[in-house]
Design an enzyme around this catalytic site. Structure first.
Site, PDB file in Angstrom:
ATOM      1  N   LYS A   1       0.838  -1.210   0.000  1.00 26.63           N
ATOM      2  CA  LYS A   1       0.000   0.000   0.000  1.00 26.63           C
ATOM      3  C   LYS A   1       0.874   1.262   0.000  1.00 26.63           C
ATOM      4  O   LYS A   1       0.679   2.177  -0.799  1.00 26.63           O
ATOM      5  CB  LYS A   1      -0.931  -0.012   1.230  1.00 26.63           C
ATOM      6  CG  LYS A   1      -2.031   1.007   1.211  1.00 26.63           C
ATOM      7  CD  LYS A   1      -1.767   2.309   1.909  1.00 26.63           C
ATOM      8  CE  LYS A   1      -1.355   2.229   3.313  1.00 26.63           C
ATOM      9  NZ  LYS A   1      -1.251   3.481   4.049  1.00 26.63           N
TER      10      LYS A   1
ATOM     11  N   ASP B   1      -6.039   1.099   1.236  1.00 25.41           N
ATOM     12  CA  ASP B   1      -5.929   1.127   2.693  1.00 25.41           C
ATOM     13  C   ASP B   1      -7.282   0.694   3.272  1.00 25.41           C
ATOM     14  O   ASP B   1      -8.172   0.265   2.540  1.00 25.41           O
ATOM     15  CB  ASP B   1      -5.518   2.526   3.183  1.00 25.41           C
ATOM     16  CG  ASP B   1      -6.616   3.561   2.951  1.00 25.41           C
ATOM     17  OD1 ASP B   1      -7.653   3.216   2.316  1.00 25.41           O
ATOM     18  OD2 ASP B   1      -6.458   4.702   3.395  1.00 25.41           O
TER      19      ASP B   1
END
Ligand code: SF4
Length: 218
Positions: A121, A139
């Site tokens: 991420k 996320d």
């Protein structure tokens, strides 16, 4: 409603209402962005933005951070989550960038993921926000909002969500779509109490469609 109609509806809405979404992290260069994104893991952007001015004043670049002690960094970042681990990761990350990357932050996602504290991420955020690559960082907000709206089907991991969103959003909109979903999750479609009544994309939302007869009057 078909999934593609949901995509079409929210894309039209966000293009009109949030044409240029941006990260809320404050940074002046890729070094500051990388440090800020590492600090933001399970911590709010607001908290990170309070911490970073002092951190960047004391350690303005990769070289200075690579020479810092854990204690020095810890004392500045201690109000964010996991300060001990993050202090160690930040210093190790700076040392590796200095020694292996000539003090440059790489743009390649696989290279970025070799750095301590940088997962998929975080690497995608750097690639998307700074290097303008067409990738979709996922996320907790993006994962939740995509699922509620019905943009993903049976996605059980952030990677599955990333792959489905990447397949369905037009490539040139991935950067914006990441911010759209993240900001919508942060301010409207919150984890515990989604504000469905005031949500302006509810007519495209699967969660709303399935729950409105029970919970909502309109
Ligand atoms: S209608 Fe509710 S669940 Fe759907 S996106 Fe809006 S806030 Fe989230």
């Amino acid at each position: 409603m078909q999934k593609q109609e949901r995509y079409k509806g929210i894309i039209e809405y966000f293009i009109k209402n949030q044409p240029n979404p941006e990260t809320e992290l404050k940074y002046k260069n890729v070094y500051e962005l990388l440090v800020s994104v590492i600090l933001s893991a399970q911590c709010t952007d607001k908290r990170v933005n309070i911490i970073t001015p002092e951190l960047f004043k004391k350690f303005p670049d990769i070289d200075s951070l690579s020479k810092a002690s854990v204690e020095e960094v810890y004392n500045i970042i201690k109000s964010c989550t996991y300060p001990n681990n993050k202090s160690k990761n930040l210093i190790s990350m700076a040392k590796i960038l200095k020694e292996d990357y000539n003090s440059h932050v790489p743009s390649d996602i696989k290279e970025l993921q070799k750095l301590p504290g940088v997962g998929r991420k975080t690497a995608n955020v750097i690639a998307s926000v700074y290097f303008n690559k067409d990738v979709m960082p996922v996320d907790t907000h993006v994962f939740r909002v995509a699922k509620r709206i019905g943009l993903t089907t049976d996605a059980k991991t952030p990677l599955e969500t990333e792959l489905q969103l990447t397949e369905n959003f037009p490539k040139n909109l991935l950067n914006s779509a990441h911010h759209w979903l993240l900001l919508h999750g942060r301010y409207v479609c919150k984890a515990r109490n989604p504000n469905c009544i005031e949500c302006e994309i509810k007519k495209f939302c699967k969660f709303y469609e399935e729950n409105k007869k029970i919970n909502y009057s309109d």
